[in-house]
Write an enzyme that holds these catalytic residues in place. Structure first.
Site, PDB file in Angstrom:
ATOM      1  CE  LYS A  83       2.274  33.521 -23.279  1.00 26.97           C
ATOM      2  NZ  LYS A  83       1.926  33.800 -21.880  1.00 26.97           N
TER       3      LYS A  83
HETATM    4  O1  G3P Z   1       0.974  32.389 -18.982  1.00 23.92           O
HETATM    5  C1  G3P Z   1       0.265  31.274 -19.339  1.00 23.92           C
HETATM    6  C2  G3P Z   1      -0.020  30.273 -18.240  1.00 23.92           C
HETATM    7  O2  G3P Z   1       1.103  30.072 -17.438  1.00 23.92           O
HETATM    8  C3  G3P Z   1      -1.302  30.473 -17.528  1.00 23.92           C
HETATM    9  O3  G3P Z   1      -1.421  29.699 -16.359  1.00 23.92           O
HETATM   10  O4  G3P Z   1      -2.532  29.184 -14.211  1.00 23.92           O
HETATM   11  O5  G3P Z   1      -3.714  30.650 -15.889  1.00 23.92           O
HETATM   12  O6  G3P Z   1      -3.444  28.207 -16.292  1.00 23.92           O
HETATM   13  P1  G3P Z   1      -2.859  29.423 -15.662  1.00 23.92           P
END
Ligand code: G3P
Length: 217
Positions: A83
């Site tokens: 990633k």
């Molecule tokens: O893994 C990346 C993403 O899904 C992060 O989500 O909830 O931290 O905005 P969030």
């Protein structure tokens, strides 16, 4: 649509993998920190539970160091997907790694133009963050629609991986738009199974079955 779970916690991953419905896992530095586990160790463990892609994020900000980190990470298992952030250095790294046959997930995408760049860099997955857009008063799903349109216009093979999913409606919208993948926290995936009428229906059937005094086994 493929289902990835967005977590670095082992038990929820095991539980979802056992349903046969889990296609992959995404992690990020925040999720690793939350798990309290060693990055390499927990990534190795996750890769042993699921056959599909397991995203492991580089933390360097320059291309040369990203490549060195990717070299270490991709040795963990064949299903590791590197990633990288959506930056110039991240996309340089993406181009180099996918050219060598390594899966790459380009993360922190907030615009359709960024997604276009990632596809041109050969990304395996692009991760647009819908929830964080919603948090800022912008409909994150409009971004998914735009990316779908652009990728279809040019037959890009990069898969749209809807990330930052906060609730089941995001999953429904992603599926209606035709996103390739969605990644969600374990709770959201468990919520997909639920409906009050399913619970009520089971309750009614069980009560009536008990009245028959029969058993199948
Ligand atoms: O893994 C990346 C993403 O899904 C992060 O989500 O909830 O931290 O905005 P969030």
């Amino acid at each position: 649509m493929k289902f990835f779970v967005d977590t670095a916690e082992i038990e929820p991953i095991r539980e979802l993998a056992a349903t046969g419905l889990l296609d992959g896992v995404t992690t990020n530095p925040s999720l690793i920190a939350k798990s309290g586990r060693d990055f390499m160790e927990v990534t190795r463990e996750i890769c042993g539970i699921v056959d599909g892609p397991v995203s492991a994020e580089v933390v360097a900000l320059d291309h040369a160091t990203m490549m060195k980190e990717a070299e270490v990470l991709r040795k963990i298992a064949d299903n590791v997907c590197i990633k990288v952030p959506l930056t110039v250095d991240g996309l340089k790294t993406c181009k180099a790694l996918t050219g060598e046959g390594t899966m790459v997930n380009v993360t922190l995408c907030f615009s359709a133009n960024q997604a276009l760049l990632a596809a041109k860099a050969g990304a395996t997955f692009i991760s647009p963050f819908v929830g964080r857009h919603d948090d800022n008063g912008v409909d994150g799903m409009d971004l998914i629609e735009d990316i779908r349109l652009i990728y279809d216009n040019y037959a890009f093979e990069t898969e749209i991986l809807v990330a930052s999913v906060r609730h089941v409606t995001h999953v429904l919208q992603a599926a209606k738009i035709g996103a390739d993948v969605m990644t969600a926290p374990p709770k959201v995936i468990h919520d997909l199974f639920k409906h009050v009428l399913t619970d009520k229906g089971i309750e009614g059937f069980m009560a009536d079955w008990a009245k028959t005094g029969q058993s199948i086994l």
